[in-house]
Design a protein around this motif. Structure first.
Motif, PDB file in Angstrom:
ATOM      1  N   GLN A 249       0.820  -1.215   0.000  1.00 28.64           N
ATOM      2  CA  GLN A 249       0.000   0.000   0.000  1.00 28.64           C
ATOM      3  C   GLN A 249       0.857   1.271   0.000  1.00 28.64           C
ATOM      4  OE1 GLN A 249      -0.419  -2.493   2.452  1.00 28.64           O
ATOM      5  NE2 GLN A 249      -2.031  -3.501   1.275  1.00 28.64           N
ATOM      6  N   GLY A 250       2.127   1.159   0.340  1.00 27.22           N
ATOM      7  CA  GLY A 250       3.006   2.319   0.403  1.00 27.22           C
ATOM      8  C   GLY A 250       3.918   2.230   1.614  1.00 27.22           C
ATOM      9  N   LEU A 251       4.520   3.374   1.971  1.00 31.90           N
ATOM     10  CA  LEU A 251       5.433   3.400   3.130  1.00 31.90           C
ATOM     11  C   LEU A 251       4.587   3.487   4.397  1.00 31.90           C
ATOM     12  CD1 LEU A 251       8.538   3.530   3.723  1.00 31.90           C
ATOM     13  CD2 LEU A 251       8.242   6.008   3.942  1.00 31.90           C
ATOM     14  N   ARG A 252       4.636   2.416   5.209  1.00 25.77           N
ATOM     15  CA  ARG A 252       3.826   2.387   6.429  1.00 25.77           C
ATOM     16  C   ARG A 252       4.669   2.865   7.599  1.00 25.77           C
ATOM     17  NH1 ARG A 252       0.709  -2.965   8.780  1.00 25.77           N
ATOM     18  NH2 ARG A 252      -0.481  -2.747   6.851  1.00 25.77           N
ATOM     19  N   LEU A 253       4.088   3.776   8.383  1.00 25.48           N
ATOM     20  CA  LEU A 253       4.733   4.244   9.615  1.00 25.48           C
ATOM     21  C   LEU A 253       3.863   3.729  10.741  1.00 25.48           C
ATOM     22  CD1 LEU A 253       4.724   7.964   8.445  1.00 25.48           C
ATOM     23  CD2 LEU A 253       6.308   6.164   7.742  1.00 25.48           C
ATOM     24  N   ALA A 254       4.403   2.869  11.588  1.00 27.18           N
ATOM     25  CA  ALA A 254       3.573   2.238  12.625  1.00 27.18           C
ATOM     26  C   ALA A 254       4.225   2.403  13.976  1.00 27.18           C
ATOM     27  CB  ALA A 254       3.379   0.755  12.302  1.00 27.18           C
ATOM     28  N   GLY A 255       3.474   2.900  14.931  1.00 24.53           N
ATOM     29  CA  GLY A 255       4.040   3.052  16.261  1.00 24.53           C
ATOM     30  C   GLY A 255       3.089   3.785  17.186  1.00 24.53           C
ATOM     31  N   GLN A 256       3.670   4.469  18.159  1.00 25.66           N
ATOM     32  CA  GLN A 256       2.937   5.184  19.199  1.00 25.66           C
ATOM     33  C   GLN A 256       2.344   4.200  20.212  1.00 25.66           C
ATOM     34  OE1 GLN A 256       2.056   8.716  19.807  1.00 25.66           O
ATOM     35  NE2 GLN A 256       3.973   8.843  18.681  1.00 25.66           N
ATOM     36  N   VAL A 257       2.450   4.582  21.456  1.00 23.27           N
ATOM     37  CA  VAL A 257       1.758   3.852  22.514  1.00 23.27           C
ATOM     38  C   VAL A 257       0.856   4.860  23.198  1.00 23.27           C
ATOM     39  CG1 VAL A 257       1.984   2.680  24.734  1.00 23.27           C
ATOM     40  CG2 VAL A 257       3.588   2.162  22.887  1.00 23.27           C
ATOM     41  N   GLU A 258      -0.425   4.567  23.168  1.00 24.98           N
ATOM     42  CA  GLU A 258      -1.407   5.449  23.803  1.00 24.98           C
ATOM     43  C   GLU A 258      -2.200   4.606  24.786  1.00 24.98           C
ATOM     44  OE1 GLU A 258      -4.744   8.445  22.045  1.00 24.98           O
ATOM     45  OE2 GLU A 258      -4.969   6.338  21.533  1.00 24.98           O
ATOM     46  N   LEU A 259      -2.110   4.943  26.059  1.00 17.01           N
ATOM     47  CA  LEU A 259      -2.873   4.182  27.047  1.00 17.01           C
ATOM     48  C   LEU A 259      -4.222   4.859  27.256  1.00 17.01           C
ATOM     49  CD1 LEU A 259      -0.267   3.035  29.730  1.00 17.01           C
ATOM     50  CD2 LEU A 259      -0.882   2.008  27.543  1.00 17.01           C
ATOM     51  N   ALA A 260      -5.256   4.154  26.885  1.00 12.83           N
ATOM     52  CA  ALA A 260      -6.645   4.608  27.044  1.00 12.83           C
ATOM     53  C   ALA A 260      -7.489   3.348  26.917  1.00 12.83           C
ATOM     54  CB  ALA A 260      -7.013   5.615  25.962  1.00 12.83           C
ATOM     55  N   SER A 261      -8.793   3.459  27.194  1.00 17.59           N
ATOM     56  CA  SER A 261      -9.610   2.241  27.155  1.00 17.59           C
ATOM     57  C   SER A 261      -9.756   1.737  25.716  1.00 17.59           C
ATOM     58  CB  SER A 261     -10.986   2.518  27.755  1.00 17.59           C
ATOM     59  OG  SER A 261     -11.708   3.308  26.843  1.00 17.59           O
ATOM     60  N   VAL A 262     -10.171   0.489  25.589  1.00 12.82           N
ATOM     61  CA  VAL A 262     -10.328  -0.110  24.251  1.00 12.82           C
ATOM     62  C   VAL A 262     -11.366   0.659  23.447  1.00 12.82           C
ATOM     63  CG1 VAL A 262     -11.076  -2.201  23.031  1.00 12.82           C
ATOM     64  CG2 VAL A 262      -9.659  -2.400  25.073  1.00 12.82           C
ATOM     65  N   SER A 263     -12.409   1.154  24.141  1.00 16.82           N
ATOM     66  CA  SER A 263     -13.517   1.763  23.397  1.00 16.82           C
ATOM     67  C   SER A 263     -13.310   3.248  23.101  1.00 16.82           C
ATOM     68  CB  SER A 263     -14.823   1.569  24.182  1.00 16.82           C
ATOM     69  OG  SER A 263     -14.642   2.142  25.472  1.00 16.82           O
ATOM     70  N   ALA A 264     -12.257   3.867  23.646  1.00 13.85           N
ATOM     71  CA  ALA A 264     -12.050   5.307  23.400  1.00 13.85           C
ATOM     72  C   ALA A 264     -11.855   5.565  21.908  1.00 13.85           C
ATOM     73  CB  ALA A 264     -10.828   5.792  24.177  1.00 13.85           C
ATOM     74  N   THR A 265     -12.361   6.701  21.433  1.00 17.40           N
ATOM     75  CA  THR A 265     -12.235   6.997  20.000  1.00 17.40           C
ATOM     76  C   THR A 265     -10.765   7.262  19.657  1.00 17.40           C
ATOM     77  OG1 THR A 265     -12.704   9.274  20.518  1.00 17.40           O
ATOM     78  CG2 THR A 265     -14.530   7.979  19.625  1.00 17.40           C
ATOM     79  N   PRO A 266     -10.360   6.972  18.416  1.00 20.78           N
ATOM     80  CA  PRO A 266      -8.964   7.227  18.040  1.00 20.78           C
ATOM     81  C   PRO A 266      -8.637   8.717  18.118  1.00 20.78           C
ATOM     82  CG  PRO A 266     -10.077   5.893  16.367  1.00 20.78           C
ATOM     83  CD  PRO A 266     -11.140   6.360  17.314  1.00 20.78           C
ATOM     84  N   ASN A 267      -7.424   9.010  18.501  1.00 20.27           N
ATOM     85  CA  ASN A 267      -6.944  10.391  18.472  1.00 20.27           C
ATOM     86  C   ASN A 267      -5.933  10.471  17.323  1.00 20.27           C
ATOM     87  OD1 ASN A 267      -5.737  12.828  18.797  1.00 20.27           O
ATOM     88  ND2 ASN A 267      -4.941  12.448  20.866  1.00 20.27           N
ATOM     89  N   TRP A 268      -6.395  10.905  16.164  1.00 23.64           N
ATOM     90  CA  TRP A 268      -5.543  10.847  14.969  1.00 23.64           C
ATOM     91  C   TRP A 268      -4.333  11.753  15.067  1.00 23.64           C
ATOM     92  CZ3 TRP A 268      -6.327   6.454  13.138  1.00 23.64           C
ATOM     93  CH2 TRP A 268      -7.599   5.915  12.971  1.00 23.64           C
ATOM     94  N   GLN A 269      -4.350  12.632  16.080  1.00 24.67           N
ATOM     95  CA  GLN A 269      -3.162  13.443  16.328  1.00 24.67           C
ATOM     96  C   GLN A 269      -1.949  12.545  16.584  1.00 24.67           C
ATOM     97  OE1 GLN A 269      -3.347  16.560  15.689  1.00 24.67           O
ATOM     98  NE2 GLN A 269      -1.147  16.782  16.085  1.00 24.67           N
ATOM     99  N   ARG A 270      -2.201  11.396  17.221  1.00 25.17           N
ATOM    100  CA  ARG A 270      -1.099  10.459  17.502  1.00 25.17           C
ATOM    101  C   ARG A 270      -0.494   9.950  16.193  1.00 25.17           C
ATOM    102  NH1 ARG A 270       0.201  12.194  21.838  1.00 25.17           N
ATOM    103  NH2 ARG A 270       1.852  10.641  21.744  1.00 25.17           N
ATOM    104  N   ALA A 271      -1.345   9.725  15.205  1.00 29.30           N
ATOM    105  CA  ALA A 271      -0.846   9.246  13.913  1.00 29.30           C
ATOM    106  C   ALA A 271      -0.050  10.339  13.218  1.00 29.30           C
ATOM    107  CB  ALA A 271      -2.016   8.794  13.044  1.00 29.30           C
ATOM    108  N   LYS A 272      -0.494  11.585  13.414  1.00 35.59           N
ATOM    109  CA  LYS A 272       0.226  12.696  12.769  1.00 35.59           C
ATOM    110  C   LYS A 272       1.627  12.861  13.344  1.00 35.59           C
ATOM    111  CE  LYS A 272      -3.616  15.525  11.215  1.00 35.59           C
ATOM    112  NZ  LYS A 272      -4.172  16.879  11.242  1.00 35.59           N
ATOM    113  N   ILE A 273       1.807  12.448  14.602  1.00 33.11           N
ATOM    114  CA  ILE A 273       3.151  12.520  15.189  1.00 33.11           C
ATOM    115  C   ILE A 273       4.097  11.610  14.403  1.00 33.11           C
ATOM    116  CG2 ILE A 273       4.511  11.972  17.263  1.00 33.11           C
ATOM    117  CD1 ILE A 273       1.959  12.813  18.857  1.00 33.11           C
ATOM    118  N   LEU A 274       3.575  10.478  13.937  1.00 28.53           N
ATOM    119  CA  LEU A 274       4.404   9.574  13.114  1.00 28.53           C
ATOM    120  C   LEU A 274       4.848  10.301  11.845  1.00 28.53           C
ATOM    121  CD1 LEU A 274       2.140   6.381  13.410  1.00 28.53           C
ATOM    122  CD2 LEU A 274       4.302   6.776  14.601  1.00 28.53           C
TER     123      LEU A 274
END
Ligand SMILES: Cc1cc2nc3c(=O)[nH]c(=O)nc-3n(C[C@H](O)[C@H](O)[C@H](O)COP(=O)(O)OP(=O)(O)OC[C@H]3O[C@@H](n4cnc5c(N)ncnc54)[C@H](O)[C@@H]3O)c2cc1C
Length: 429
Positions: free
Chosen positions: A310-335
């Motif tokens: 699919q392309g160059l994948r950047l995978a990482g970040q550790v975010e501790l929150a509950s399983v059901s919490a909505t994604p915080n895409w800001q974390r992906a932008k840090i990648l």
């Protein structure tokens, strides 16, 4: 195998751990029913969107001595590789305390690392063999993996970890600046050194790989119950069935391999396991315009940078929150910020993806994590007919083949080749 030992085994969950386990149980001649409500290795599974690293050297747990000093920084630095969402802190405190205590001393880490190595030493070759059997050898790349560093002091800062790897017999070699430039010409000059693990590899497309393993299991006679497991029923003290939201699945044995969702099932099987989600993210930059020869991990970003179809994948970040919490895409932008530094020539493409939040190029998933960095593998406390196979945290792709073999060994009542008692869920009792 002897006919009277042929069992019907229900495997709950078709992520990488469940699939490898199903295939090993089939090798022993058992009938396998895979219980999975969604697509095997689909976007709901951690096995879909991970960093794809098959690193035999991933032996260190996340919690290491002195980590507690960094916890306040984790809470306060919005741009680092690790964050705890404040609102979820009370629910996570028990796990966090166990997490810090598990990594207090280096002798603790050495014991844990030796145990993890049992599950990871042959990862790339095991996956390559499975991909070959599935008819898709191209899904595993065995080109090694490389950690990259700005300067020698950054390698020295991780000296204890490299020495520990060396003591276990894990081979690695230092890559100098000239070789690094030659191998990854697009890489910014601010990275000058690498540490290469030649025996490492990569799953090129984890979702497709899981699907290929699922199809292999089906060709070998498995059946698929498209349902969510909710509990177990017993006949006296023997397992009678796995209960699902679409009826009962009659079986002799069951394996809980439902990733982060295994906790409730484990409890119904008699074990209270402190299992949480270490949420992680990935972003894909389609058509980056160059290839990279191996998976890379920059020491500052602590993330996998890998080429996928699919392309160059950047995978990482550790975010501790509950399983059901909505994604915080800001974390992906840090990648994306890290990759901007790594590959200055990608700036325009990174900008375009940054404005495409919520597209399929963005993904969030749940690492199923125990506090001590070891998975739960072995018979459940409430029934010797139910086996745990979950809690692999950051290294489930790596450890899945060996987990499958170990579960099959235990189901058959054979003696494992190494001491597997440290994987027992009873350690949390
Ligand atoms: C950003 C990120 C990067 C990572 N990088 C790496 C890496 O480079 N290398 C590595 O080895 N690991 C990596 N990991 C960790 C790895 O992805 C996981 O450890 C691994 O995928 C866990 O596999 P699993 O089969 O246990 O769980 P999952 O893949 O989550 O699969 C669980 C399955 O169970 C199903 N399920 C859930 N509940 C039920 C139920 N009640 N009944 C039936 N089925 C159910 C789900 O639908 C799902 O399909 C990474 C993870 C993340 C998030």
């Amino acid at each position: 195998m002897n006919d009277e030992k042929k069992l019907t085994v229900a495997v709950i969950g078709a992520g990488i751990v469940g699939l490898c386990t199903a295939l090993e149980l089939q090798r022993d001649g058992h009938d396998v029913v895979i219980i999975e409500p969604d697509a095997p290795g689909g976007r709901q599974a951690a096995s879909y969107g991970n960093g794809t690293w098959l690193n035999p050297g991933s032996v260190l747990p996340m919690s290491t001595p002195g980590l507690w000093k960094q916890v306040p920084g984790f809470l306060l630095d919005p741009n680092g590789p690790f964050i705890i969402r404040w609102r979820h802190l009370p629910g996570l405190m028990g796990w966090l305390i166990r997490f810090v205590l598990a990594g207090r001393t280096w002798p603790q880490i050495e014991t844990c690392a030796a145990q993890r190595y049992e599950l990871s030493r042959t990862t790339a070759q095991d996956h390559a063999a499975l991909a070959e059997e599935a008819g898709h050898p191209e899904l595993i790349r065995r080109n090694g993996l490389m950690f990259i560093y700005p300067k020698q002091a950054d390698i020295d800062a991780e000296g204890q970890a490299w020495r520990l790897r060396e003591s276990l017999g894990i081979r690695f070699r230092k890559i100098g600046s000239a070789e690094l430039r030659e191998r990854v010409p697009e890489l910014s000059g601010s990275y000058t050194l690498g540490m290469q693990i030649d025996e490492g590899g990569q799953v090129t497309d984890p979702g497709a790989y899981c699907n290929a393993l699922f199809q292999l299991a089906m060709r070998r006679g498995a059946s698929h119950k498209k349902a969510r497991a909710t509990g177990f029923s017993f006949n006296g003290n023997r397992l009678a069935a796995v209960i699902t939201d679409a009826g009962a699945v009659t079986c002799d044995r069951a394996v809980i391999a439902a990733g982060v969702h295994s906790r409730d099932l484990a409890m119904k099987a008699g074990d209270t396991v402190p299992l949480i989600s270490e949420r992680g993210y990935h972003v894909v930059i389609p058509d980056p315009g160059f290839d990279i020869p191996t998976g890379l991990m920059p020491s500052d970003g602590k993330m996998g940078v890998i080429m996928t179809p699919q392309g160059l994948r950047l995978a990482g970040q550790v975010e501790l929150a509950s399983v059901s919490a909505t994604p915080n895409w800001q974390r992906a932008k840090i990648l994306l910020n890290y990759v901007r530094r790594m590959f200055p020539g990608l700036a325009a493409k990174v900008d375009a993806i940054e404005n495409d939040v919520g597209s399929p190029h963005y993904w969030m998933g749940h690492r199923p994590s125990t506090p001590d960095g070891l998975p739960c593998i072995g018979a459940a406390s409430g029934s010797t007919d139910i086996f745990h196979a979950f809690g692999h945290g950051h290294v489930g792709m790596i450890q899945a083949p060996a987990t499958g073999k170990l579960v099959a060994t235990l189901v058959a009542g054979r003696q494992p080749a190494y001491d597997a008692t440290l994987f027992s869920a009873r350690r949390f009792a």
